[in-house]
Design a protein around this motif. Structure first.
Motif, PDB file in Angstrom:
ATOM      1  N   UNK A 136     -43.641 -38.803   7.878  1.00 15.03           N
ATOM      2  CA  UNK A 136     -44.849 -39.266   7.181  1.00 15.03           C
ATOM      3  C   UNK A 136     -44.650 -39.230   5.668  1.00 15.03           C
ATOM      4  N   UNK A 137     -45.496 -39.983   4.958  1.00 11.54           N
ATOM      5  CA  UNK A 137     -45.415 -40.024   3.504  1.00 11.54           C
ATOM      6  C   UNK A 137     -46.796 -40.351   2.940  1.00 11.54           C
ATOM      7  N   UNK A 138     -46.925 -40.224   1.596  1.00 12.74           N
ATOM      8  CA  UNK A 138     -48.139 -40.619   0.878  1.00 12.74           C
ATOM      9  C   UNK A 138     -47.728 -41.272  -0.429  1.00 12.74           C
ATOM     10  N   UNK A 139     -48.583 -42.166  -0.949  1.00 11.35           N
ATOM     11  CA  UNK A 139     -48.311 -42.911  -2.176  1.00 11.35           C
ATOM     12  C   UNK A 139     -49.299 -42.494  -3.252  1.00 11.35           C
ATOM     13  N   UNK A 140     -48.837 -42.588  -4.517  1.00  8.03           N
ATOM     14  CA  UNK A 140     -49.674 -42.262  -5.666  1.00  8.03           C
ATOM     15  C   UNK A 140     -49.442 -43.311  -6.738  1.00  8.03           C
ATOM     16  N   UNK A 141     -50.500 -44.014  -7.169  1.00 11.73           N
ATOM     17  CA  UNK A 141     -50.420 -45.018  -8.235  1.00 11.73           C
ATOM     18  C   UNK A 141     -51.162 -44.473  -9.450  1.00 11.73           C
ATOM     19  N   UNK A 142     -50.451 -44.470 -10.605  1.00 13.06           N
ATOM     20  CA  UNK A 142     -51.057 -44.021 -11.853  1.00 13.06           C
ATOM     21  C   UNK A 142     -51.859 -45.166 -12.443  1.00 13.06           C
ATOM     22  N   UNK A 143     -53.123 -44.916 -12.816  1.00 11.70           N
ATOM     23  CA  UNK A 143     -54.018 -45.945 -13.311  1.00 11.70           C
ATOM     24  C   UNK A 143     -54.835 -45.422 -14.467  1.00 11.70           C
ATOM     25  N   UNK A 144     -55.085 -46.324 -15.432  1.00 12.92           N
ATOM     26  CA  UNK A 144     -55.999 -45.995 -16.520  1.00 12.92           C
ATOM     27  C   UNK A 144     -57.425 -45.973 -15.974  1.00 12.92           C
ATOM     28  N   UNK A 145     -58.309 -45.191 -16.551  1.00 12.89           N
ATOM     29  CA  UNK A 145     -59.672 -45.086 -16.010  1.00 12.89           C
ATOM     30  C   UNK A 145     -60.474 -46.359 -16.222  1.00 12.89           C
ATOM     31  N   UNK A 146     -61.428 -46.622 -15.297  1.00 11.51           N
ATOM     32  CA  UNK A 146     -62.373 -47.720 -15.384  1.00 11.51           C
ATOM     33  C   UNK A 146     -63.780 -47.147 -15.225  1.00 11.51           C
ATOM     34  N   UNK A 147     -64.715 -47.679 -16.050  1.00 13.57           N
ATOM     35  CA  UNK A 147     -66.057 -47.107 -16.105  1.00 13.57           C
ATOM     36  C   UNK A 147     -67.112 -48.121 -15.676  1.00 13.57           C
ATOM     37  N   UNK A 148     -68.238 -47.604 -15.187  1.00 16.94           N
ATOM     38  CA  UNK A 148     -69.441 -48.376 -14.911  1.00 16.94           C
ATOM     39  C   UNK A 148     -70.631 -47.615 -15.482  1.00 16.94           C
ATOM     40  N   UNK A 149     -71.615 -48.376 -16.044  1.00 16.38           N
ATOM     41  CA  UNK A 149     -72.855 -47.764 -16.514  1.00 16.38           C
ATOM     42  C   UNK A 149     -73.999 -48.328 -15.679  1.00 16.38           C
ATOM     43  N   UNK A 150     -75.002 -47.504 -15.436  1.00 17.11           N
ATOM     44  CA  UNK A 150     -76.137 -47.937 -14.623  1.00 17.11           C
ATOM     45  C   UNK A 150     -76.940 -49.021 -15.333  1.00 17.11           C
ATOM     46  N   UNK A 151     -77.196 -48.861 -16.639  1.00 23.36           N
ATOM     47  CA  UNK A 151     -77.934 -49.843 -17.435  1.00 23.36           C
ATOM     48  C   UNK A 151     -77.314 -49.892 -18.819  1.00 23.36           C
ATOM     49  N   UNK A 152     -77.137 -51.089 -19.326  1.00 27.62           N
ATOM     50  CA  UNK A 152     -76.566 -51.232 -20.674  1.00 27.62           C
ATOM     51  C   UNK A 152     -77.641 -51.150 -21.754  1.00 27.62           C
ATOM     52  N   UNK A 153     -78.890 -51.182 -21.371  1.00 32.20           N
ATOM     53  CA  UNK A 153     -79.986 -51.113 -22.342  1.00 32.20           C
ATOM     54  C   UNK A 153     -81.094 -50.258 -21.729  1.00 32.20           C
ATOM     55  N   UNK A 154     -81.472 -49.196 -22.421  1.00 32.58           N
ATOM     56  CA  UNK A 154     -82.475 -48.249 -21.926  1.00 32.58           C
ATOM     57  C   UNK A 154     -83.567 -48.124 -22.985  1.00 32.58           C
ATOM     58  N   UNK A 155     -84.823 -48.216 -22.575  1.00 37.68           N
ATOM     59  CA  UNK A 155     -85.972 -48.092 -23.481  1.00 37.68           C
ATOM     60  C   UNK A 155     -86.802 -46.891 -23.061  1.00 37.68           C
ATOM     61  N   UNK A 156     -87.364 -46.204 -24.079  1.00 42.04           N
ATOM     62  CA  UNK A 156     -88.201 -45.039 -23.833  1.00 42.04           C
ATOM     63  C   UNK A 156     -89.207 -44.931 -24.968  1.00 42.04           C
ATOM     64  N   UNK A 157     -90.411 -44.506 -24.662  1.00 43.78           N
ATOM     65  CA  UNK A 157     -91.411 -44.289 -25.702  1.00 43.78           C
ATOM     66  C   UNK A 157     -91.088 -43.022 -26.474  1.00 43.78           C
ATOM     67  N   UNK A 158     -91.525 -42.991 -27.679  1.00 48.14           N
ATOM     68  CA  UNK A 158     -91.309 -41.845 -28.549  1.00 48.14           C
ATOM     69  C   UNK A 158     -91.879 -40.584 -27.889  1.00 48.14           C
ATOM     70  N   UNK A 159     -91.078 -39.502 -27.855  1.00 46.99           N
ATOM     71  CA  UNK A 159     -91.491 -38.248 -27.235  1.00 46.99           C
ATOM     72  C   UNK A 159     -91.198 -38.174 -25.756  1.00 46.99           C
TER      73      UNK A 159
END
Length: 767
Positions: free
Chosen positions: A492-515
């Motif tokens: 048996x064997x296993x493989x490992x690939x080195x990769x640069x990180x990749x990101x995801x954000x839930x929302x690119x624009x977030x609004x909130x009232x003061x306070x």
């Protein structure tokens, strides 16, 4: 008409008529009604102390019912009871029969007595076809007596084994026939019926030890069944020849053996009643008294002949038994198993030195037993014939050990497959490739291969590690960890690939009232080795938790940034989520907008006046224009006029939106204050109201004038009284309106010659 008159006769006449009827029957005269049925005698049974009902065939509309009783052996009937339906009477002599009562035409006898045994006659007088008729019912009552509780009597409660014993079951009373049954119960067992014994007595001849125990009998007749209490038969016997047992049990040709340093218990039992008295001898020397002899720590000195003497003190009889006890010495510890690796085979080694006699060792495998030898044994087995999970057991047997000692070797392949992983070390300067495949017997061998399947370093068991210099060109390269085990094909064997990180954000624009509170979410989609996640603020500085209202919540491959009490000046802007590992980095931006609440309506001050002693003010206001509001804010400052005016400070802030007035205290009477008020909509403040200085409360002169006038009148009255008093005491001080006439006899020299004095009194009323 005759029947109707008979129903109204007194009871005495009824009784006389009854006696006349009895006399007619006794004299043998014929029945008055020739067409009456033949007389039959009905048999009835009752139990002493119980209740019985004697039924009488009364027919339709009886005029009179008479009951009489003739005891057994007598020919003279005795009146018992009489009734005409409206009234009834029971004779006093009827109490000898029990508790007598009438139920319609039936005679009820309660608490039945034996004296009620005999013949009962029921005579019914009735009218038929205009003539008197008499109907007779004959009943024969038999009174049954229950059996009394039986008693067991033994001719000899404590016989010697071989003697004769007679057991008797005695019953005081009971209606015949009475049958008997016997039961025997051993002193420590269940009851057992004695089959075939139905007589009130039986004989045990000869008696033996099996007859020992409790004996009970039961008596039964047609009424009831009762059992006696138990009578104990104590058979004297013994002692038999003693039986010696040894614990722990070890048998030899000569007797028993035991292990050194163990506790050995020798027990002696000789059947006897009363129980035997025991004495222990070792090599003809007394060592103990009692049925059990315990050697708490056996040693070589305890080897010898052990004799148990048993004695019956009642019969003064004795018996004895002798056994041999030998102490053995097992090897120390446990057998030791080991696996020696060899190409294409498995070599098994088992050793257990020492012991007297030496321990016998034997291997056993999946295909059956292997070689055997004393103290140590070696077995070489081909690996190609062994499935995964093969068990090899080395068993060591020794007379001093129960059960046998053993050691086990299980040959099994590692579970699953090799697992590859990577970790950045020394500040992302190196990448450590790690491969793990735990378990297995023997352990698996692991090694790393590059993209050309060339080995990277050597092989190792269970885990393989290889270090790479961190550089960006490693991104996208794949490495393989190869595992080998003699029980697994293919490898048996296993493989490992080195990769640069990749990101995801839930929302690119977030609004909130003061306070309010806002959350920015960032998740790692991929990246090998594992990447580090962080957030950069609008000023491109790393966000630290618990500073400026920031919160960081890491969850597996996610990093959530929370902002408490959002402030436009501090928190508004673009945030960046950054992921970094040893082969690259990635980032995503999120814009945070902090919105203000709409402006509240304007506020105007309607009234602002000082209170008592100028230490508090009463403020009233009104709102103008549309808009939402959540409260009000009142500000004040000292030295409101001139260039040296002070700064505004909060006088009240916790004011409900429904309020339109507030009393404010804590003022210094020597300081001149200015006030203003603002409407609030959450964190948004409206335009300040006009600035006002508190005014004094309106002055009312009427009370002051009345007070001053009243005070003046009081003072003037008091002053006038004082002047009059002074004038009365000093008349020479005030001028006279006319010259007084000289009084005769008065010395002219004594007359006053002073000039008149003017006195002016000024009264001032002070309010």
């Amino acid at each position: 008409m005759v029947g109707q008159r008979a129903q109204h006769q007194p009871a005495s006449l009824l009784l006389l008529l009854h006696l006349c009827l009895l006399h007619l029957r006794a004299s043998g005269q014929p029945h008055p009604t020739p067409d009456s049925p033949a007389e039959e005698v009905v048999s009835v049974q009752g139990v002493r102390g119980g209740s019985v009902e004697l039924a009488c065939s009364s027919g339709p509309a009886p005029l009179l019912i008479l009951w009489s009783f003739t005891p057994m052996g007598s020919l003279v009937p005795r009146p018992v009871a009489i009734t005409d339906g409206a009234m009834s009477k029971v004779e006093a002599v009827a109490s000898a029969l029990g508790v007598v009562s009438l139920r319609n035409s039936s005679l009820v006898l309660g608490e039945l007595r034996e004296g009620a045994r005999g013949h009962f006659l029921c005579q019914v007088l009735h009218v038929a076809s205009g003539q008197l008729h008499t109907t007779y019912s004959h009943l024969m009552l038999a009174v049954l007596v229950p059996v009394s509780k039986p008693q067991v009597r033994l001719s000899n409660p404590s016989p010697v084994e071989g003697a004769s014993v007679v057991a008797t079951c005695a019953v005081r009373e009971g209606t015949e026939p009475v049958t008997f049954a016997w039961q025997h119960r051993a002193s420590r067992g269940l009851g057992e019926a004695l089959v075939g014994v139905t007589e009130p007595l039986f004989q045990l001849d000869p008696v033996n030890r099996t007859h020992l125990g409790w004996y009970m009998c039961s008596a039964r007749n047609s009424v009831n069944r009762l059992s006696s209490d138990g009578a104990f038969l104590d058979v004297i016997y013994g002692p038999d020849k003693p039986v010696i047992t040894v614990e722990p049990l070890g048998l030899t040709e000569e007797g028993f053996w035991a292990s050194e340093k163990e506790e050995v218990t020798l027990s002696c039992l000789a059947a006897s009643n009363p129980p035997s008295h025991y004495v222990w001898l070792r090599d003809h020397t007394q060592v103990h008294t009692g049925p059990t002899y315990v050697i708490t720590r056996a040693g070589r000195a305890h080897t010898g002949l052990y004799t148990c003497l048993a004695r019956n003190s009642y019969l003064d009889t004795r018996t004895q038994t002798t056994v041999q006890l030998t102490i053995y010495y097992p090897p120390e510890g446990q057998p030791s198993c080991a696996v020696l690796p060899s190409p294409g085979a498995v070599t098994l080694l088992c050793t257990w030195p020492g012991g007297l006699p030496p321990a016998q060792l034997q291997w056993e495998g999946p295909q059956g037993p292997g070689p055997t030898a004393p103290s140590n044994v070696t077995w070489s087995h081909a690996a190609t014939q062994l499935p995964s999970g093969s068990v090899f057991t080395c068993t060591g047997q020794h007379p001093a050990l129960t059960p046998s000692a053993l050691c086990t070797v299980v040959l099994w392949e590692p579970l699953g497959r090799p697992t590859c992983g990577s970790t950045a070390t020394m500040g992302d300067q190196f990448i450590m490739l790690s491969c793990e495949w735990p378990g297995g017997e023997p352990p698996a061998m692991l090694g790393w291969l590059d993209e050309q399947q060339q080995p990277l370093g050597g092989s190792s068991s269970s885990m393989a590690v290889h270090l790479l210099q961190a550089q960006e060109d490693l991104a996208g390269r794949e490495f393989t960890c190869q595992g080998t085990h003699l029980l697994r094909t293919p490898d048996p064997h296993c493989h490992l690939r080195l990769e640069a990180p990749q990101l995801d954000v839930a929302e690119s624009r977030v609004s909130v009232f003061e306070g309010g509170e806002a959350w920015l979410e960032c998740s790692l989609r991929q990246g090998t080795p594992p990447a580090q996640l962080l957030w950069l603020g609008p000023q491109q500085h790393q966000v630290e938790p618990d500073t400026l209202g920031f919160m960081l919540h890491p969850e597996r491959t996610q990093l959530r940034l929370g902002i408490r009490n959002a402030d436009p000046t501090r928190h508004r802007g673009t945030y960046q989520c950054v992921a970094r590992n040893a082969v690259g980095n990635s980032s995503r931006s999120v814009l945070l907008e902090v919105l203000r609440y709409p402006a509240p309506p304007n506020v105007t001050i309607r009234r602002l006046t000082y209170g008592r002693h100028r230490r508090e003010v009463q403020l009233q206001w009104a709102i103008t224009g549309p808009g939402n509001l959540t409260g009000f804010l009142v500000q004040r400052k000292a030295s409101a006029l001139g260039p040296g005016a002070g700064a505004w400070e909060i006088a009240a802030s916790d004011i409900e939106p429904e309020s339109r007035g507030r009393r404010l205290g804590g003022l210094d009477p020597g300081v001149l204050y200015a006030f203003r008020i603002l409407a609030l909509n959450h964190h948004t403040a409206g335009h300040p109201s006009e600035v006002k200085i508190p005014a004094d409360p309106p002055f009312s002169a009427y009370p002051a004038v009345l007070g001053a006038a009243g005070t003046g009148m009081v003072v003037a009255t008091v002053a006038s009284l004082l002047v009059f008093q002074y004038a009365a005491r000093h008349p020479e001080t005030f001028p006279r309106l006319e010259t007084p006439t000289a009084t005769p006899g008065l010395d002219p020299a004594q007359e006053t010659t002073d000039a008149p004095v003017n006195v002016t009194i000024t009264v001032t009323a002070t309010p």
